[in-house]
Enzyme design. Structure first.
Site, PDB file in Angstrom:
ATOM      1  N   ASP A  89       0.862  -1.185   0.000  1.00  0.00           N
ATOM      2  CA  ASP A  89       0.000   0.000   0.000  1.00  0.00           C
ATOM      3  C   ASP A  89       0.895   1.231   0.000  1.00  0.00           C
ATOM      4  O   ASP A  89       2.091   1.152   0.269  1.00  0.00           O
ATOM      5  CB  ASP A  89      -1.014  -0.015   1.144  1.00  0.00           C
ATOM      6  CG  ASP A  89      -0.388  -0.029   2.514  1.00  0.00           C
ATOM      7  OD1 ASP A  89       0.817   0.251   2.613  1.00  0.00           O
ATOM      8  OD2 ASP A  89      -1.096  -0.309   3.495  1.00  0.00           O
ATOM      9  N   ASP A 271      -8.059  -7.315   1.795  1.00  0.00           N
ATOM     10  CA  ASP A 271      -7.044  -7.464   2.845  1.00  0.00           C
ATOM     11  C   ASP A 271      -7.654  -6.949   4.135  1.00  0.00           C
ATOM     12  O   ASP A 271      -8.552  -6.101   4.110  1.00  0.00           O
ATOM     13  CB  ASP A 271      -5.779  -6.662   2.520  1.00  0.00           C
ATOM     14  CG  ASP A 271      -5.931  -5.192   2.888  1.00  0.00           C
ATOM     15  OD1 ASP A 271      -5.436  -4.778   3.964  1.00  0.00           O
ATOM     16  OD2 ASP A 271      -6.563  -4.449   2.120  1.00  0.00           O
ATOM     17  N   CYS A 309     -10.759 -29.177  10.281  1.00  0.00           N
ATOM     18  CA  CYS A 309      -9.883 -28.122   9.753  1.00  0.00           C
ATOM     19  C   CYS A 309      -8.471 -28.693   9.594  1.00  0.00           C
ATOM     20  O   CYS A 309      -7.969 -29.390  10.477  1.00  0.00           O
ATOM     21  CB  CYS A 309      -9.865 -26.927  10.694  1.00  0.00           C
ATOM     22  SG  CYS A 309      -8.691 -25.637  10.216  1.00  0.00           S
ATOM     23  N   CYS A 311      -5.654 -26.898   9.241  1.00  0.00           N
ATOM     24  CA  CYS A 311      -4.604 -25.929   9.568  1.00  0.00           C
ATOM     25  C   CYS A 311      -3.608 -26.543  10.555  1.00  0.00           C
ATOM     26  O   CYS A 311      -3.916 -27.546  11.214  1.00  0.00           O
ATOM     27  CB  CYS A 311      -5.211 -24.647  10.143  1.00  0.00           C
ATOM     28  SG  CYS A 311      -5.567 -24.714  11.913  1.00  0.00           S
ATOM     29  N   CYS A 314      -5.136 -27.015  14.173  1.00  0.00           N
ATOM     30  CA  CYS A 314      -6.195 -28.012  14.346  1.00  0.00           C
ATOM     31  C   CYS A 314      -5.720 -29.442  14.087  1.00  0.00           C
ATOM     32  O   CYS A 314      -6.291 -30.386  14.621  1.00  0.00           O
ATOM     33  CB  CYS A 314      -7.371 -27.691  13.424  1.00  0.00           C
ATOM     34  SG  CYS A 314      -8.267 -26.191  13.912  1.00  0.00           S
ATOM     35  N   HIS A 340      -4.452 -20.452  12.343  1.00  0.00           N
ATOM     36  CA  HIS A 340      -5.803 -20.971  12.101  1.00  0.00           C
ATOM     37  C   HIS A 340      -6.659 -19.934  11.373  1.00  0.00           C
ATOM     38  O   HIS A 340      -7.333 -20.260  10.387  1.00  0.00           O
ATOM     39  CB  HIS A 340      -6.489 -21.374  13.416  1.00  0.00           C
ATOM     40  CG  HIS A 340      -7.944 -21.669  13.216  1.00  0.00           C
ATOM     41  ND1 HIS A 340      -8.405 -22.897  12.779  1.00  0.00           N
ATOM     42  CD2 HIS A 340      -9.047 -20.867  13.326  1.00  0.00           C
ATOM     43  CE1 HIS A 340      -9.721 -22.837  12.640  1.00  0.00           C
ATOM     44  NE2 HIS A 340     -10.129 -21.627  12.967  1.00  0.00           N
TER      45      HIS A 340
END
Length: 375
Positions: A89, A271, A309, A311, A314, A340
């Site tokens: 940005d 974002d 999940c 991730c 998890c 996560h």
């Protein structure tokens, strides 16, 4: 090159080819303000959780370690060892967020560094030069982000100046991309639409910047105090006036529900700091709603954050264990929660893309929103 693969109503399933790889949209960009995701998340982690684009901040990297330092080290990709797309940005949002530390003039903005108080000047040319030194994939135009509560006259003057600044950004970007020693000579430039919550100012500005033929267009100045309904209305009214054959980016947004609503209205880049910030405080996103691991009911809960999940948190750890880490102020607790949440966002975007591919986005959106009402 930006290619629309499928549409469902205004929702777009598209692909943007860049010098650092293909971006499949809709996409959520993982926010690494100072070239790192807060919460001890490494580049390897980002690869494992399905991150497509990393987002860094021009102003913050200019202040520390300095864009010239990063240039000397080969640019931001080499600096942080990340070979996929990066969006930087422009520093324009800091014109809004550091209101007490700046003065806005036609030539640009005079800052005082939030770190050591030293004087900084940043205008369109300086922002482009810094971003060229960083060598990001996508550079954002330098703009002012007026508060959503600003009076009409202030917003009109601000937007007119932002439009003039975009002309200067484009001219400087073209000059920099033509220099022999520029690291990324194929850096893309996205223009930014502003106008607070005034439909007519937004639309007029969208028409004006569309004529400049940027590589993409962003809606800025939303999620800064207005209601969700106002935000959705502005998106609905403005997006049709931005070029449909270019990516549309909604800056700084948002919750999973915000993203689903905005995709339906034609946005394909997002974002937000929510997944990382909330994760660091033990607030976790699941398909059954948000949960707060600090709640006592999770003290003996041996289930993962979310059943099924995939991730890193998890796959191996229980709610009880991660809660213990958070309570003990162990950094691992924050890290697992951030991983996560980012995985949840990245997977949601993949689900959105799949639903658009199959022509079932409206059904998917309804089911996703209904499921997240739980906990």
């Amino acid at each position: 090159m930006y290619q629309i693969l499928k549409t469902e109503g205004r929702a777009k399933r598209a692909r943007l080819e860049t010098v650092h790889g293909i971006i499949e949209t809709p996409v959520f960009m993982n926010v690494g303000t100072v070239a790192a995701i807060k919460g001890a998340v490494s580049t390897e982690d980002l690869e494992q959780i399905g991150t497509q684009v990393e987002l860094s901040n021009t102003y913050h990297l200019h202040v520390r370690p300095g864009d010239r330092v990063i240039r000397e080290l080969g640019g931001l990709h080499k600096f942080m060892s990340w070979n996929k797309p990066i969006l930087t940005d422009s520093g324009g949002f800091q014109v809004f967020s550091l209101a007490g530390l700046r003065r806005i003039k036609e030539e640009g903005v005079y800052f005082h560094s939030h770190i050591d108080g030293r004087k900084i000047f940043m205008g369109p040319e300086e922002s482009m030069q810094i971003q060229s030194n960083l060598a990001s994939t996508i550079a954002m135009a330098f703009d002012e982000c007026p508060a959503s509560t600003s009076e009409r006259k202030y917003v009109e003057d601000s937007v007119a100046r932002t439009a003039r600044w975009l002309v200067r950004c484009k001219r400087e970007m073209e000059r920099l991309n033509g220099l022999e020693d520029t690291i990324n000579k194929k850096q893309l430039l996205f223009g930014i639409n502003q106008g607070a919550v005034f439909d007519d100012i937004r639309i007029e500005h969208a028409k004006r910047i569309a004529e400049l033929s940027c590589d993409g267009y962003a809606l800025g100045g939303l999620a800064v105090g207005e209601s969700h309904e106002q935000m959705y209305h502005v998106i609905e009214e403005t997006v049709p006036y931005l070029p449909q054959d270019k990516p549309t980016y909604l800056m700084g947004v948002g919750t999973p529900a915000n993203i689903l609503e905005a995709v339906e209205r034609g946005v394909d880049f997002f974002d937000c700091v929510y997944p990382t910030r909330n994760g660091r405080h033990g607030h976790l996103y699941t398909n059954h709603g948000k949960l707060n691991l600090f709640n006592a009911k999770y003290e003996l809960d041996d289930r993962p954050i979310e059943e099924g999940c995939a991730c890193p948190a998890c796959r191996r750890y229980s709610r009880a264990y991660i809660r213990h880490l958070l309570k003990a102020k162990e950094m691992l607790g924050m890290r697992l929660c951030v991983l996560h949440n980012l995985f949840f966002y990245n997977m949601m975007m993949e689900e959105i893309r799949n639903a658009l591919d199959e022509g079932s986005f409206v059904t998917y959106k309804r089911q996703k929103l209904a499921g997240m009402q739980g906990e």
